[in-house]
Write an enzyme that holds these catalytic residues in place. Sequence first.
Site, short mmCIF file in Angstrom:
data_model
loop_
_atom_site.label_atom_id
_atom_site.label_comp_id
_atom_site.label_asym_id
_atom_site.label_seq_id
_atom_site.Cartn_x
_atom_site.Cartn_y
_atom_site.Cartn_z
N ASN A 36 0.87 -1.18 0.00
CA ASN A 36 0.00 0.00 0.00
C ASN A 36 0.90 1.23 0.00
O ASN A 36 1.50 1.56 1.02
CB ASN A 36 -0.90 -0.03 1.24
CG ASN A 36 -1.76 1.21 1.35
OD1 ASN A 36 -1.81 2.03 0.44
ND2 ASN A 36 -2.44 1.35 2.48
N LYS A 73 0.17 4.30 -0.33
CA LYS A 73 -0.43 5.49 0.29
C LYS A 73 -0.17 6.74 -0.57
O LYS A 73 -0.08 6.62 -1.77
CB LYS A 73 0.06 5.63 1.74
CG LYS A 73 -0.15 4.33 2.54
CD LYS A 73 0.09 4.46 4.01
CE LYS A 73 -0.10 3.09 4.68
NZ LYS A 73 0.03 3.14 6.13
N HIS A 110 -9.29 1.00 4.94
CA HIS A 110 -8.02 1.24 5.62
C HIS A 110 -8.24 2.17 6.82
O HIS A 110 -9.05 3.09 6.75
CB HIS A 110 -7.00 1.84 4.65
CG HIS A 110 -5.62 1.80 5.23
ND1 HIS A 110 -5.18 2.73 6.14
CD2 HIS A 110 -4.60 0.92 5.05
CE1 HIS A 110 -3.94 2.41 6.50
NE2 HIS A 110 -3.57 1.32 5.85
N GLU A 164 -6.63 4.55 7.90
CA GLU A 164 -6.43 5.98 7.60
C GLU A 164 -7.67 6.58 6.94
O GLU A 164 -7.99 7.74 7.15
CB GLU A 164 -5.17 6.15 6.74
CG GLU A 164 -3.91 5.92 7.57
CD GLU A 164 -2.74 5.32 6.80
OE1 GLU A 164 -2.72 5.40 5.57
OE2 GLU A 164 -1.84 4.77 7.47
N GLU A 194 -5.16 -5.07 10.40
CA GLU A 194 -4.11 -4.07 10.64
C GLU A 194 -4.39 -3.36 11.95
O GLU A 194 -5.16 -2.38 11.98
CB GLU A 194 -4.10 -3.04 9.50
CG GLU A 194 -3.81 -3.63 8.14
CD GLU A 194 -3.26 -2.59 7.17
OE1 GLU A 194 -2.16 -2.80 6.66
OE2 GLU A 194 -3.92 -1.55 6.95
N GLY A 248 2.77 2.11 10.84
CA GLY A 248 3.72 3.21 10.72
C GLY A 248 4.41 3.59 12.02
O GLY A 248 5.06 4.62 12.11
N SER A 302 3.79 -2.32 10.29
CA SER A 302 5.24 -2.35 10.51
C SER A 302 5.90 -3.69 10.14
O SER A 302 6.83 -4.12 10.80
CB SER A 302 5.57 -1.97 11.96
OG SER A 302 5.14 -0.64 12.21
P1 13P Z 1 3.25 0.25 7.71
O1 13P Z 1 3.77 -1.03 7.08
O2 13P Z 1 3.99 1.47 7.25
O3 13P Z 1 3.14 0.13 9.19
O4 13P Z 1 1.76 0.44 7.15
C1 13P Z 1 0.88 -0.63 7.19
C2 13P Z 1 -0.32 -0.25 6.41
O5 13P Z 1 -1.04 0.66 6.77
C3 13P Z 1 -0.60 -0.98 5.18
O6 13P Z 1 -1.86 -0.70 4.69
#
Ligand code: 13P
Length: 250
Positions: A9, A11, A95, A97, A167, A173, A213
């Site tokens: 992803n 982003k 997601h 976010e 997740e 992150g 992560s």
């Molecule tokens: P990270 O791998 O940067 O923690 O992000 C995970 C994520 O949100 C994948 O959709």
Amino acid sequence: MRKNIVAGNWKMNKDLLETKELLLGLKDKLSSFSNVEIIVAPTFTNLYMATEELKQSEIQVAAQNMHQTKSGAYTGEISAGMLKSIGVETVILGHSERRAHFGETDELLASKVNTALQNDMTVIFCFGEELQDRKENAHFAVVENQLKKGLFHIDEVNWKNVILAYEPVWAIGTGETASPEQAQEMHAFIRKTIAQAFGGTIADEVSILYGGSVKPGNAQEIFAKSDVDGGLIGGASLDAESFAAIANAI
Ligand code: 13P
């Protein structure tokens, strides 16, 4: 046999040239893979280029979001039909976010899921608890609720077009990963919840990815767990070498 999947992803990262460079790097490093499906999700403006670039490759392309209606006065939005017209057959929905920063509710996500499935798209459905939920020991209830409200209305036949991505928000992150045991415990719970509602066959067949992560250094121990069928990778998917290393950890 359910599929192993590693998805990136990306982003809101990488402009056109940077995206192309990353795709070329991935094509080079992932020229042959047999036991894992690879999906990348660049930002909207780079999707068409990505589908063109990956035409001769087995790497698939996903969108990071889409609107639930077919067309109309929704400034700034993208429909399923638009995605399909450029060869994008997969979409990430739910997601954390999107839920946190854009107010996407379970009800809205249920409607987006319907639209994607009606358009024969594959949905990567994301969900996961926040740190506070886990502290209060409410993480199983939160996850069950997200799953049931966003996804459990679908018909049995549509499960073949669903990929799940657990997740935990506290691991996204942050550099803090769920331990392999925490991931396995939640994935087993998710599979059990699906089995209770839709039967064991559907539950056994659905791929459940872990996200949060994941790095080359921890991917192998997480993916080794029996109910973890791969990963949805954020930061570490932005570099061809580290994403390829994660894909090879399956
Ligand atoms: P990270 O791998 O940067 O923690 O992000 C995970 C994520 O949100 C994948 O959709």
